[in-house]
Scaffold this motif. Structure first.
Motif: not given
Length: 54
Positions: A38-47
């Motif tokens: 449940n760690i938000e990681c949207t910005r880790k995958y800009p691709e």
């Protein structure tokens, strides 16, 4: 049996991206990615081109 893969709305698909299992949520036009912890990681995958609207 379905006509095409993943065309059943009851089917849950959990892809493994870059060695991480991600959960994608879409609420009120906002799409976000989370780890299984449940760690938000949207910005880790800009691709993936997932943009937050808020």
């Amino acid at each position: 049996m379905s006509d095409a893969p993943f065309d059943d709305p009851a089917f849950l698909f959990e892809p493994k991206i870059d060695g991480h299992r991600l959960i994608m949520t879409c609420n009120d036009g906002e799409t976000r990615l989370f780890s299984r912890h449940n760690i938000e990681c949207t910005r880790k995958y800009p691709e993936l081109n997932v943009e937050r609207t808020h």
